[in-house]
Design a protein around this motif. Structure first.
Motif, PDB file in Angstrom:
ATOM      1  N   VAL A  38      -0.320  -4.059   3.140  1.00  0.00           N
ATOM      2  CA  VAL A  38       1.335  -5.473   2.965  1.00  0.00           C
ATOM      3  C   VAL A  38       1.955  -5.629   4.379  1.00  0.00           C
ATOM      4  O   VAL A  38       2.011  -3.996   5.088  1.00  0.00           O
ATOM      5  CB  VAL A  38       2.246  -3.687   2.637  1.00  0.00           C
ATOM      6  CG1 VAL A  38       3.857  -4.403   2.117  1.00  0.00           C
ATOM      7  CG2 VAL A  38       1.876  -3.258   0.821  1.00  0.00           C
TER       8      VAL A  38
ATOM      9  N   THR B  17      -1.000  -8.280   0.788  1.00  0.00           N
ATOM     10  CA  THR B  17       0.516  -8.698   0.233  1.00  0.00           C
ATOM     11  C   THR B  17       1.867  -8.484   1.343  1.00  0.00           C
ATOM     12  O   THR B  17       1.672  -8.265   1.832  1.00  0.00           O
ATOM     13  CB  THR B  17       0.951  -7.154  -0.731  1.00  0.00           C
ATOM     14  OG1 THR B  17      -0.063  -6.689  -1.860  1.00  0.00           O
ATOM     15  CG2 THR B  17       2.054  -7.778  -1.151  1.00  0.00           C
TER      16      THR B  17
ATOM     17  N   THR C 205      -3.087 -14.270  -1.056  1.00  0.00           N
ATOM     18  CA  THR C 205      -2.206 -12.567  -0.807  1.00  0.00           C
ATOM     19  C   THR C 205      -1.014 -12.706  -1.658  1.00  0.00           C
ATOM     20  O   THR C 205      -0.741 -13.887  -2.158  1.00  0.00           O
ATOM     21  CB  THR C 205      -1.644 -13.755   0.518  1.00  0.00           C
ATOM     22  OG1 THR C 205      -3.073 -13.356   1.253  1.00  0.00           O
ATOM     23  CG2 THR C 205      -1.278 -12.151   1.049  1.00  0.00           C
ATOM     24  N   ARG C 206      -1.245 -11.659  -2.021  1.00  0.00           N
ATOM     25  CA  ARG C 206       0.407 -11.772  -3.053  1.00  0.00           C
ATOM     26  C   ARG C 206       1.226 -11.657  -2.383  1.00  0.00           C
ATOM     27  O   ARG C 206       1.695 -11.288  -1.315  1.00  0.00           O
ATOM     28  CB  ARG C 206       0.572  -9.894  -3.466  1.00  0.00           C
ATOM     29  CG  ARG C 206       0.954 -10.094  -4.753  1.00  0.00           C
ATOM     30  CD  ARG C 206       0.908  -8.774  -5.487  1.00  0.00           C
ATOM     31  NE  ARG C 206       0.928  -7.760  -4.507  1.00  0.00           N
ATOM     32  CZ  ARG C 206       0.437  -6.399  -5.212  1.00  0.00           C
ATOM     33  NH1 ARG C 206       0.378  -6.330  -6.244  1.00  0.00           N
ATOM     34  NH2 ARG C 206       0.806  -5.510  -4.514  1.00  0.00           N
TER      35      ARG C 206
ATOM     36  N   ASP D  22       1.332 -14.017  -8.937  1.00  0.00           N
ATOM     37  CA  ASP D  22       0.847 -14.304  -7.460  1.00  0.00           C
ATOM     38  C   ASP D  22       1.830 -14.066  -6.696  1.00  0.00           C
ATOM     39  O   ASP D  22       1.832 -13.717  -5.369  1.00  0.00           O
ATOM     40  CB  ASP D  22      -0.230 -14.765  -6.811  1.00  0.00           C
ATOM     41  CG  ASP D  22      -0.098 -16.186  -6.790  1.00  0.00           C
ATOM     42  OD1 ASP D  22       0.934 -16.446  -8.017  1.00  0.00           O
ATOM     43  OD2 ASP D  22      -0.538 -17.029  -6.979  1.00  0.00           O
TER      44      ASP D  22
END
Length: 337
Positions: free
Chosen positions: A4, A70, A103-104, A156
């Motif tokens: 993250v 993320t 990518t989230r 997403d």
């Protein structure tokens, strides 16, 4: 390990900036192994101002963005984040261009402006702090803004309302990734509920009712204890000692939605809890939550979160004891298939 990356922009709000590292940083697997790696970066690797009386120094620059699984953009009010016309500044655009496809993408509060300026929210549901919702909608008319919910999960791309709603969203992500058991442990570590009832409509500034004005709150609490019953509108109004017309108007003022819509949300939330925390058959859950039939439960659950009861149970079932307030589950919008 899922990485993250938190992007701290100039004028970042310290509270929102700290949420991801706190929530994801204490998420652990069954053997105590960390489930996430959280790192914080800025556009140029230099310290950034906050809205408080201090600045924040980080160890990473924009190069960290390309490593994110993320990416989270917390709220920031710094000049130069985006132009008045809703376009990214050149340095921020160049930094975000390095983010890998797939990518989230997540925003907290007005971090949603950045996602919208990137074009990621065009034609999609999203939310932001209720105090900025009208301006946000004017600036980005192609976004389907929902100012009432705590967060929106559109697969997403996820957006949250202001401040503490960022906690709700991060807990939701842990729950989506690893299920309720891990999330409940994280929530206990943060001393917060694993979910909250209702949306941000309950926090919007409204005229204060006169002291003699009756409230629908006791009736809502009464209804939550009787979700297995039919609870027709006249019965709710009678319990509140109001006419049906007055009850509907007062309910909208206090909750931000009509009674019928609120009741369906509470029933869906209760059904989700029972699917997670019990082994009750689906038809019995449908009865206990007031839907009556499995097909009705399936219809409303799919409309709310896009999955069937059995698919939801396979993903989130846990044998933990149910929490005291079983109806308190988050406001979610279904993700894309």
């Amino acid at each position: 390990m899922h990485r993250v990356v938190v992007l701290a922009l100039d004028g970042v709000i310290p509270f929102e900036l700290s949420i991801p590292s706190r929530v994801f940083g204490i998420a652990e697997g069954p053997d105590g192994e960390p489930l996430y790696e959280v790192i914080t970066c800025t556009v140029d690797g230099r310290p950034v101002r906050t809205t408080a009386d201090f600045s924040v120094a980080v160890e990473h620059g924009a190069e960290a963005l390309a490593t994110a699984d993320t990416l989270i953009i917390p709220a920031a009010y710094g000049a130069g984040m985006i132009h008045e016309l809703g376009r990214l500044t050149d340095p921020l655009r160049a930094a975000l261009a390095t983010v890998r496809p797939g990518t989230r993408m997540v925003s907290i509060c007005v971090g949603s402006y950045v996602l919208a300026a990137m074009g990621l929210l065009d034609g999609r549901p999203a939310t932001t702090h209720w105090g900025h919702a009208e301006h946000f909608q004017r600036l980005f008319p192609r976004v389907r803004v929902d100012p009432d919910v705590l967060f929106v999960d559109d697969g997403d791309v996820l957006t949250s309302a202001g401040a503490a709603a960022g906690v709700d969203l991060c807990l939701h992500l842990v729950r989506r990734d690893h299920g309720s058991e891990v999330t409940n442990k994280v929530a206990r570590g943060c001393v917060v509920p694993p979910w909250r009832e209702g949306g941000q409509a309950q926090y919007i500034e409204r005229p204060v009712p006169a002291p003699s004005t009756a409230s629908t709150a006791p009736t809502r609490a009464w209804a939550l204890e009787r979700l297995h019953e039919s609870l027709p509108l006249p019965e709710l109004a009678a319990h509140a000692r109001m006419s049906v017309r007055t009850f509907i108007r007062r309910f909208r003022e206090e909750v931000g939605m009509p009674p019928g819509q609120w009741l369906i949300r509470q029933r869906v939330d209760r059904a989700r809890h029972l699917l997670e925390a019990s082994d009750l058959p689906v038809d019995l859950i449908a009865h206990q939550t007031g839907f009556g039939t499995t097909s009705s439960l399936r219809h409303h659950l799919h409309a709310a979160i896009g999955v069937s009861p059995m698919a939801y149970r396979r993903t989130f079932h846990t044998h933990e004891s149910p929490p005291e307030h079983a109806a308190e589950l988050p406001q979610v919008r279904p993700g894309r298939p």
